[in-house]
Design a protein around this motif. Structure first.
Motif, PDB file in Angstrom:
ATOM      1  N   GLU A   2       0.827  -1.203   0.000  1.00 61.11           N
ATOM      2  CA  GLU A   2       0.000   0.000   0.000  1.00 61.11           C
ATOM      3  C   GLU A   2       0.866   1.260   0.000  1.00 61.11           C
ATOM      4  OE1 GLU A   2      -2.988   0.267   2.937  1.00 61.11           O
ATOM      5  OE2 GLU A   2      -3.714  -1.773   2.617  1.00 61.11           O
ATOM      6  N   ASN A   3       0.360   2.280  -0.688  1.00 64.54           N
ATOM      7  CA  ASN A   3       1.040   3.567  -0.664  1.00 64.54           C
ATOM      8  C   ASN A   3       0.821   4.237   0.687  1.00 64.54           C
ATOM      9  OD1 ASN A   3       2.050   3.510  -3.277  1.00 64.54           O
ATOM     10  ND2 ASN A   3       0.141   4.279  -4.137  1.00 64.54           N
ATOM     11  N   THR A   4       1.840   4.921   1.165  1.00 61.09           N
ATOM     12  CA  THR A   4       1.714   5.675   2.404  1.00 61.09           C
ATOM     13  C   THR A   4       1.039   7.016   2.101  1.00 61.09           C
ATOM     14  OG1 THR A   4       3.820   6.810   2.113  1.00 61.09           O
ATOM     15  CG2 THR A   4       3.870   4.660   3.228  1.00 61.09           C
ATOM     16  N   GLN A   7       3.325   9.199   0.177  1.00 61.13           N
ATOM     17  CA  GLN A   7       3.427   8.912  -1.255  1.00 61.13           C
ATOM     18  C   GLN A   7       2.205   9.414  -2.012  1.00 61.13           C
ATOM     19  OE1 GLN A   7       4.031   4.702  -0.560  1.00 61.13           O
ATOM     20  NE2 GLN A   7       6.102   4.765  -1.409  1.00 61.13           N
ATOM     21  N   LEU A   8       1.047   9.331  -1.382  1.00 58.29           N
ATOM     22  CA  LEU A   8      -0.198   9.729  -2.045  1.00 58.29           C
ATOM     23  C   LEU A   8      -0.354  11.244  -2.146  1.00 58.29           C
ATOM     24  CD1 LEU A   8      -2.668   7.216  -0.335  1.00 58.29           C
ATOM     25  CD2 LEU A   8      -1.892   7.152  -2.714  1.00 58.29           C
ATOM     26  N   GLN A  47      -0.641  12.809  -9.527  1.00 55.22           N
ATOM     27  CA  GLN A  47      -0.895  11.366  -9.490  1.00 55.22           C
ATOM     28  C   GLN A  47      -2.346  11.006  -9.784  1.00 55.22           C
ATOM     29  OE1 GLN A  47       2.345   9.318  -6.678  1.00 55.22           O
ATOM     30  NE2 GLN A  47       0.882  10.486  -5.485  1.00 55.22           N
TER      31      GLN A  47
END
Length: 203
Positions: A2-4, A7-8, A47
């Protein structure tokens, strides 16, 4: 894996993050970050397939944000990021659905410079579009700042800034034919400085 959250969303301004979580900008397509720096406030937008632009007077910051763009959103043209000042942006009128201007306007040299930066930022915003601005103010620390002339003040944290107050922001909101989409909010950092969030929608 999973992205942290980092990161998101990157190191996004917490009050901009608040608007993202509320879904305020879900229908926006074209986003401009005025004074984008290295891109801390546009990680989420890059993103999530927004058409992202940025300007900054520091050429090194533009190089940095272009590199970030290549990594996070290769399809987003790096030429969208331009080395220029807020008052001299090369974009057409009514281009953007969202303009972010975080920790920029308080670097104005005087009220005329502030006006030029703000009106340039407002010019490129579409009708119905959103301006998210964060800037230094004297709200709550009126007795602690020292006037230096030209609406610039010495702050208890040792910095010098162009400061606004609630009346100035409300007058500009009306004069620009805008409306607040969030109440004006001010964060007092231990009486050293105050940062105000000004969220205006263009009529």
């Amino acid at each position: 894996m999973e992205n942290t959250p980092q990161q998101l969303y990157g190191n996004i301004d917490i009050y901009l993050f608040d608007q993202v979580l509320k879904g305020r900008f879900n229908d926006c397509k074209k986003v401009l970050d005025v004074g984008c720096g290295g891109g801390r406030n546009i990680v989420y937008f890059l993103q999530n397939h927004y058409d992202v632009y940025g300007v900054d007077p520091n050429p090194n910051a533009v190089t940095e944000v272009q590199a970030l763009c290549k990594i996070l959103a290769p399809a987003n043209p790096v030429k969208n990021f331009v080395n220029c000042t807020a008052e001299s942006m090369p974009f057409e009128d009514a281009t953007f659905d969202l303009v972010i201007c975080s920790a920029v306007l308080h670097f104005a040299e005087d009220s005329n410079h502030f006006d030029a930066m703000l009106r340039s930022t407002w010019r490129v915003l579409k009708p119905g579009g959103y301006l998210f601005a964060r800037l230094a103010s004297d709200i709550g620390i009126e007795d602690l700042v020292i006037p230096l002339g030209n609406s610039r003040y010495a702050l208890p944290d040792g910095s010098e800034r162009f400061l606004v107050n609630e009346q100035i922001l409300l007058e500009y909101t009306q004069e620009l034919n805008g409306k607040l989409f969030e109440p004006i909010k001010t964060t007092n950092v231990q009486n050293l400085r105050c940062m105000t969030t000004w969220c205006v929608q263009k009529n």
